[in-house]
Design a protein around this motif. Structure first.
Motif, PDB file in Angstrom:
ATOM      1  N   LEU A 169      88.562 -32.000  23.056  1.00  0.00           N
ATOM      2  CA  LEU A 169      88.571 -32.437  21.608  1.00  0.00           C
ATOM      3  C   LEU A 169      87.486 -32.499  20.807  1.00  0.00           C
ATOM      4  CD1 LEU A 169      90.448 -36.035  21.365  1.00  0.00           C
ATOM      5  CD2 LEU A 169      90.872 -34.131  20.034  1.00  0.00           C
ATOM      6  N   ARG A 170      86.294 -32.172  21.599  1.00  0.00           N
ATOM      7  CA  ARG A 170      84.862 -32.171  21.155  1.00  0.00           C
ATOM      8  C   ARG A 170      84.808 -31.142  20.083  1.00  0.00           C
ATOM      9  NH1 ARG A 170      81.230 -32.912  26.270  1.00  0.00           N
ATOM     10  NH2 ARG A 170      82.530 -34.517  27.094  1.00  0.00           N
ATOM     11  N   PRO A 171      85.297 -29.896  20.354  1.00  0.00           N
ATOM     12  CA  PRO A 171      84.811 -28.741  19.607  1.00  0.00           C
ATOM     13  C   PRO A 171      85.589 -29.079  18.003  1.00  0.00           C
ATOM     14  CG  PRO A 171      85.679 -27.741  21.474  1.00  0.00           C
ATOM     15  CD  PRO A 171      85.817 -29.199  21.356  1.00  0.00           C
ATOM     16  N   PHE A 172      86.776 -29.505  18.218  1.00  0.00           N
ATOM     17  CA  PHE A 172      87.522 -29.707  16.882  1.00  0.00           C
ATOM     18  C   PHE A 172      86.702 -31.066  16.420  1.00  0.00           C
ATOM     19  CE2 PHE A 172      89.932 -27.926  20.500  1.00  0.00           C
ATOM     20  CZ  PHE A 172      90.252 -26.426  19.691  1.00  0.00           C
ATOM     21  N   TYR A 174      84.149 -31.675  15.706  1.00  0.00           N
ATOM     22  CA  TYR A 174      82.823 -31.604  15.161  1.00  0.00           C
ATOM     23  C   TYR A 174      83.074 -30.620  13.956  1.00  0.00           C
ATOM     24  CZ  TYR A 174      79.392 -32.910  18.475  1.00  0.00           C
ATOM     25  OH  TYR A 174      78.562 -33.499  19.297  1.00  0.00           O
TER      26      TYR A 174
END
Lengths: 192, 721
Positions: A169-172, A174
């Motif tokens: 989930l992290r890249p999205f 951001y």
């Protein structure tokens, strides 16, 4: 000269992309938390902070929570001189760290204070958020550490930890404004 | 350019490129490791992702800049650019094709792999397991609610003090871990716990009280510690005053563990299911990033490598171009000891030899040029004009003297024939045509004297021509050498006539005086001795002798005059004024009319005024003798442009007897006369004076009445301006 022209065009394009990203991120303020009703009290040379925080969970955040994704917030507190210079000392600390998680078996929302391990369970999300909303008498700083000649400011920010989200989930998170759940820095003067 | 020392064979990529490749691989490996949730690097996942993305952007910019530069070089057709473009295209196609295939199938496997983790059965099983656990716990809670409700009956009727004792009993009876009796206001009336350390019982929270007051009971499962569960049951005790009994039943550890396990698995599965798309995109992103970075790095390194490989080729192309444009000093650096290096060395040897040959040729050329310049100097300084012709009689060279003689820059007509020259310079029609004719017809050395009225006045050329033959005997051209011998001929004539006049004066004129004196003495001595008839005869004879002697003297004087140079001085003479002065001497003569017309402006010639005056006198005298007692003499003076040269033309006409046709041709020769009296030298002297002044005189044949003479003298142009 054609090379210079193309470089200029490239710089313009880059600037537009950066501005686009910035405006995209700024538009995420819709879901950011708000610091409300703050108060700093001084008791026996110690400053205490009481504050009320308003959480605005986005649909994506709620859906993720419902699907078992734990959400983490840090309450950041900073004390610094007013006006300050970059060489002035700033006291920064993570005052509180909350974890909010949904338990499907009990159909309950569990709030865990990561500092002391306290766990509170609630049958509704609003109750769980309410617990995290109210901060009472949070010790800030000892008066002895401060220079009596100067004015000081206390700054508070609720920081949503996107880095603690599950890795996919992290890249999205951001680039998605729905995951911008932090608050802005809010300041109060420290009364002498 | 310096020759670089031969170097060792170098790899196509240098150390910095290898380090960069290592960094890229490390970065990608770190990102790959970070994608494991359990990895310590997972916290850095976002930064690594950002770093790799930025790295890709930097590589993209580098590759883009290289492609742009290559396109520019190709557009400018720079040396080696097309070879580089071809090699790069080949490399990109060869590298891209398998990479894209691998990427496509990797993505397929990845998506299928992730999808295979989830299916409807497992999904359903997880939901069922969770529901089963919930049902089981719910059933347990309801049982414990009923059990607690049954305990209420036993509490009814007890005072608060008695209830304290009874509650201990009830807790032990029910198996609850804690039991507390609250008043309606929430005050603790009695409490019992199986843990003596618990001083305070567990207090219900506000929302529990709210629910309790609404429903009359409360039942819920609540986590106590990390992995412990507890059932909280609160029921209303209906006595005189409503009281609430709270019982906390611990869930057996085994059941709690099982429930926890089911919940963990279910939550984990649900989370994974929720993150399925994100997971897929995340892996795709990472894979794409790996592919992109690897490809971009490979392309960039390929650019560097191919540039290194094609550098000698570029140098060779540059060197070849330089040699083609005549720069034989080009020495190329030998960059490597491989085949290309050998080629470059061979190229350097070749250019070196060409440069040596060029130097020698240049040296010989300089010598030839010096010889040619020397010959040109000699030709240029010759007083004789020299014109060379090719085999088609077109002018090849002409020296400075040719210009001096013809007043024409013959050099500017190289490649043209003399006849073409005539079209521009009409005044040279006579000599040039003559020369052209002689050139075309002569097979051997020829010599010809050509007289013409040129820009310098009457000129006489002595031309000598030689056809040129090659060693094989073919005619390759001809050379004409010509001299302006006008002055020379005139001087020779003058000298010859001077000598004749001197001899005449010496041989003829000297005896005339003694003859005349002797005749006069005879008359003096014999006049008185002879009778009248003899005396008359003597007197007539003596008179005849004296007259003839006078005539002979006059003839010798005229001849002497003819022999003398006529242009003794050189002054600007206004012809109109001069004629007016001469005519003034004749106007008193009755019966003869003079009609003179002068063109407006100055008519100046450069010459001897005495000689020119004599010319006018002679001609007027001739006309007067021709017209007799009555007649008309016309004189016209005007300026004419002939052969691009200004002339002052004097036309003199009379209405006398005229000149017979057979005499017109030789009228100007000495001793030719139509008069009874006269030496026949008058017109010869006139012609000589005119020619000495660079002019010409001829009889106007077109005139039907009387005689007409036309004189043309070169006008003095300085005065005209």
């Amino acid at each position: 000269m054609p090379l210079l022209r193309s470089r200029k065009r490239f710089c313009q394009l880059l600037l537009m992309i950066i501005l686009g990203i910035l405006s995209f991120l700024v538009s995420g303020a819709e879901f950011s938390a708000e610091i409300k009703q703050g108060d700093i009290a001084k008791r026996s040379d110690e400053y205490f902070l009481s504050v009320n925080i308003d959480y605005h969970l986005s649909e994506k955040a709620k859906t993720a929570l419902q699907n078992g994704v734990p959400l983490y917030w840090n309450l950041l507190v900073k004390v610094k001189k007013s006006p300050d210079f970059f060489w002035d000392k700033t006291w920064l600390k993570v005052a509180k760290r909350y974890q909010l998680q949904y338990h499907a078996l009990l159909n309950m929302y569990r709030v865990k204070n990561e500092d002391n391990g306290e766990v509170h369970s609630f049958s509704s999300l609003s109750s769980a958020l309410e617990l995290m909303s109210v901060i009472i008498d949070l010790p800030l700083i000892n008066k002895a550490l401060l220079d009596p000649e100067h004015q000081y400011l206390c700054l508070i920010k609720l920081d949503f930890k996107r880095d603690d989200l599950p890795l996919p989930l992290r890249p999205f998170a951001y680039i998605d404004p729905q995951w911008y759940l932090s608050s802005e820095w809010t300041s109060w003067p420290l009364k002498k | 350019m310096d020759i670089m020392a031969p170097e060792k064979i170098k790899p196509p990529v240098n150390l910095s490129v290898l380090i960069l490749f290592g960094l890229i691989l490390l970065s990608l490996q770190l990102m790959s490791s970070a994608m494991q949730e359990s990895s310590e690097l997972s916290a850095m996942y976002s930064w690594l992702l950002l770093f790799n993305t930025l790295g890709s952007v930097v590589l993209l910019v580098l590759v883009g800049a290289n492609i742009y530069a290559l396109l520019q070089h190709t557009k400018r057709r720079e040396a080696g650019s097309r070879l580089t473009a071809r090699m790069m295209s080949l490399f990109v196609v060869l590298a891209l094709a398998p990479a894209i295939i691998v990427f496509y199938f990797s993505m397929q496997f990845l998506h299928q792999g992730i999808d295979s983790w989830f299916n409807v059965e497992i999904d359903r099983a997880m939901e069922d397991a969770l529901e089963l656990s919930q049902a089981s716990l719910d059933q347990r809670m309801r049982g414990q609610l009923r059990q607690t409700e049954q305990l209420i009956d036993q509490l009814e009727g007890f005072s608060e003090n008695a209830a304290t004792i009874e509650i201990e009993h009830l807790r032990e009876l029910s198996g609850a871990s804690e039991m507390t009796l609250f008043s309606k206001q929430g005050r603790i009336i009695a409490s019992s716990s199986n843990n003596p350390a618990d001083i305070l019982p567990s207090l219900p929270e506000e929302h529990i009280w709210l629910q309790l007051r609404q429903n009359g009971f409360f039942m819920a499962l609540a986590p106590v510690h990390e992995h412990e569960l507890m059932v909280r049951v609160i029921v209303t005790v209906k006595s005189l005053e409503s009281q609430y009994l709270q019982a906390l039943y611990p869930v057996p550890v085994r059941i709690a563990d099982l429930a926890d396990s089911v919940e963990f698995a279910s939550a984990r599965y649900q989370e994974m299911s929720y993150l399925r798309n994100s997971l897929r995109m995340s892996f795709s992103l990472a894979l794409s990033l790996v592919l992109l970075m690897s490809l971009l790095a490979a392309i960039w390194v390929a650019f560097i490598s191919i540039r290194n490989i094609t550098a000698p080729v570029k140098e060779l192309v540059k060197g070849t171009k330089a040699v083609a444009s005549g720069h034989y000093d080009q020495i190329l650096p030998v960059m490597a000891q491989d085949d290309l290096g050998f080629l470059v060395e061979s190229f350097n040897d070749m250019t070196n030899r060409i440069a040596q040959a060029r130097d020698e040729t240049r040296k010989v050329g300089v010598e030839v040029e010096n010889q040619r310049a020397y010959l040109e100097t000699i030709l240029g300084n010759l007083t004789a004009g020299v014109i060379s012709f090719d085999e088609t009689f077109k002018i090849r060279t002409a020296n400075q003297a040719a210009y001096r003689i013809f007043r024409v820059h013959v050099n500017q007509f190289v490649g043209k024939t003399l006849l073409e020259l005539v079209e521009t310079y009409v005044e040279l029609v006579e000599p040039l045509k003559s020369i052209q004719h002689l050139l075309e017809n002569a097979d051997d050395i020829w010599q010809q004297r050509i007289a013409f009225l040129g820009p310098n006045g009457r000129q006489e050329l002595l031309c000598r021509g030689t056809p040129l033959f090659s060693q094989e005997g073919f005619r390759v051209g001809s050379v004409v050498v010509f001299d302006d011998v006008t002055d020379l001929i005139q001087a020779q004539k003058n000298a010859a006539w001077g000598e004749v006049a001197r001899r005449l004066a010496h041989e003829i004129k000297n005896p005339l005086t003694p003859i005349q004196l002797s005749a006069e003495r005879l008359q003096l001595k014999l006049a008185n001795k002879l009778d009248s008839s003899d005396g008359a005869i003597l007197q007539r004879s003596i008179l005849t002798i004296v007259q003839q002697v006078e005539a002979m003297k006059e003839m010798v004087d005229d001849f002497s005059e003819y022999a003398k140079p006529s242009k003794k001085q050189s002054l600007n003479v206004n012809i109109s004024h001069l004629i007016q002065e001469v005519l003034a001497l004749y106007t008193l003569r009755e019966g003869v009319r003079f009609k003179a017309r002068y063109q407006s402006g100055l008519q100046i010639v450069n010459g001897d005024p005495v000689s020119i005056r004599q010319v006018i006198h002679n001609l007027i005298k001739n006309s007067l003798e021709a017209v007799g007692l009555e007649g008309l003499i016309e004189i016209n003076v005007h300026r004419v442009l002939k052969n691009n040269t200004d002339f002052i033309e004097i036309a003199l006409y009379d209405n006398g007897a005229g000149i017979k046709e057979d005499q017109v041709e030789k009228i100007f020769e000495p001793y030719v006369t139509t008069k009874v009296k006269g030496t026949g030298l008058g017109l010869a002297i006139v012609k000589k004076i005119i020619e000495d002044h660079g002019g010409a005189i001829w009889v106007d044949n077109g005139r039907k009445v009387g005689a007409g003479f036309i004189i043309q003298l070169p006008a003095c142009n300085s005065e005209l301006s």
